[in-house]
Design an enzyme around this catalytic site. Sequence first.
Site, PDB file in Angstrom:
ATOM      1  N   ASP A   1      35.113  16.497  33.603  1.00 31.52           N
ATOM      2  CA  ASP A   1      35.790  15.345  34.199  1.00 31.52           C
ATOM      3  C   ASP A   1      34.810  14.292  34.704  1.00 31.52           C
ATOM      4  O   ASP A   1      33.604  14.534  34.773  1.00 31.52           O
ATOM      5  CB  ASP A   1      36.714  15.805  35.348  1.00 31.52           C
ATOM      6  CG  ASP A   1      36.080  16.869  36.237  1.00 31.52           C
ATOM      7  OD1 ASP A   1      34.843  16.958  36.262  1.00 31.52           O
ATOM      8  OD2 ASP A   1      36.826  17.610  36.894  1.00 31.52           O
TER       9      ASP A   1
ATOM     10  N   ASN B   1      43.344  24.213  45.899  1.00 36.85           N
ATOM     11  CA  ASN B   1      44.757  24.095  45.525  1.00 36.85           C
ATOM     12  C   ASN B   1      45.018  24.631  44.115  1.00 36.85           C
ATOM     13  O   ASN B   1      46.079  24.411  43.555  1.00 36.85           O
ATOM     14  CB  ASN B   1      45.209  22.633  45.612  1.00 36.85           C
ATOM     15  CG  ASN B   1      44.438  21.728  44.664  1.00 36.85           C
ATOM     16  OD1 ASN B   1      43.551  22.193  43.944  1.00 36.85           O
ATOM     17  ND2 ASN B   1      44.772  20.450  44.647  1.00 36.85           N
TER      18      ASN B   1
ATOM     19  N   HIS C   1      43.286  23.841  41.421  1.00 40.81           N
ATOM     20  CA  HIS C   1      42.961  22.962  40.287  1.00 40.81           C
ATOM     21  C   HIS C   1      41.787  23.509  39.480  1.00 40.81           C
ATOM     22  O   HIS C   1      40.907  24.192  39.998  1.00 40.81           O
ATOM     23  CB  HIS C   1      42.757  21.498  40.722  1.00 40.81           C
ATOM     24  CG  HIS C   1      41.475  21.179  41.404  1.00 40.81           C
ATOM     25  ND1 HIS C   1      41.327  20.069  42.203  1.00 40.81           N
ATOM     26  CD2 HIS C   1      40.274  21.804  41.416  1.00 40.81           C
ATOM     27  CE1 HIS C   1      40.096  20.025  42.651  1.00 40.81           C
ATOM     28  NE2 HIS C   1      39.429  21.060  42.196  1.00 40.81           N
TER      29      HIS C   1
ATOM     30  N   GLU D   1      45.495  18.920  38.740  1.00 43.49           N
ATOM     31  CA  GLU D   1      46.078  19.217  40.041  1.00 43.49           C
ATOM     32  C   GLU D   1      47.413  19.949  39.851  1.00 43.49           C
ATOM     33  O   GLU D   1      47.975  19.965  38.750  1.00 43.49           O
ATOM     34  CB  GLU D   1      46.292  17.902  40.802  1.00 43.49           C
ATOM     35  CG  GLU D   1      45.026  17.052  40.982  1.00 43.49           C
ATOM     36  CD  GLU D   1      44.022  17.635  41.996  1.00 43.49           C
ATOM     37  OE1 GLU D   1      44.110  18.830  42.342  1.00 43.49           O
ATOM     38  OE2 GLU D   1      43.136  16.884  42.421  1.00 43.49           O
TER      39      GLU D   1
HETATM   40  P1  PGA Z   1      33.320  23.123  44.443  1.00 43.57           P
HETATM   41  O1  PGA Z   1      34.514  22.519  43.604  1.00 43.57           O
HETATM   42  O2  PGA Z   1      32.461  23.878  43.476  1.00 43.57           O
HETATM   43  O3  PGA Z   1      32.619  21.926  44.999  1.00 43.57           O
HETATM   44  O4  PGA Z   1      33.925  24.001  45.496  1.00 43.57           O
HETATM   45  C1  PGA Z   1      35.257  23.331  42.747  1.00 43.57           C
HETATM   46  C2  PGA Z   1      36.448  22.550  42.254  1.00 43.57           C
HETATM   47  O5  PGA Z   1      37.049  21.811  43.057  1.00 43.57           O
HETATM   48  O6  PGA Z   1      36.779  22.675  41.075  1.00 43.57           O
END
Ligand code: PGA
Length: 244
Positions: free
Chosen positions: A67, A136, A138, A143
């Site tokens: 992304d 959450n 994702h 999302e």
């Molecule tokens: P993080 O993010 O590695 O910074 O915890 C993971 C994500 O939100 O996919």
Amino acid sequence: MDMHICKNYEDLSTKACAHVVGQIAGKENSVLGLATGGTPEGMYKNLAEQHEKGELSFQHVTTFNLDEYIGLPTYHPLSYRAYMKAHLFSKVDLSAVNTHLPDGQAADLTAECARYEALLRDAGGVDLQVLGLGHNGHIGFNEPGTPFSSTTHIVELDEKTREANARYFEKKSDVPRKAITMGIETILAAREILVLISGADKAEALREMLYREITNEFPATALQQHPNVTILADEQAAKELPGQ
Ligand code: PGA
């Protein structure tokens, strides 16, 4: 799903690096799907060190990131292109033409999504996709509520995601509101998926990912349908699992 509980973040990062090294050793022209965020930083550090020691080459490797924010210039230090440059691209022998991220600055963002999806297809698809897990549920920036049939698309970021990512920005209002992300169908098309999960704050999300019924209200449950998923979780992240 193949679950490994690692002692701590360092152990997780070492094992994640070894997994990627094993992939490249088995196929020098591997197509890797890459993730940004805090969790894979240790893995990238280890990969860069192995390269530095002359033990690992990315010369024939192609990468596709999950992304990119919409609206941040590519030279912005918090763009995902800049993150990848800082953590990996500038430290290894990946050829610039083989490193792909969606272009969040494209004039026609819908056409950019189609271009990215076609580029992935033309490269033969992803051999190994590295994934983090959002609180959450994702995966990428997919999302809750995202259809499992989604391909690369434009997303409105969840407020929880913007809050989690605000730690990198001066203030929350600076966090972009939109991004381009590979879709869930795109992610599931990878031949193998490696999920990295660290920290007590992810414990509930990991439990849901593994045990909740498959639902697009918690996108990571889609991984239950994939035949080749390896999960590396540290003890803190695994503490809500049955038997821990
Ligand atoms: P993080 O993010 O590695 O910074 O915890 C993971 C994500 O939100 O996919």
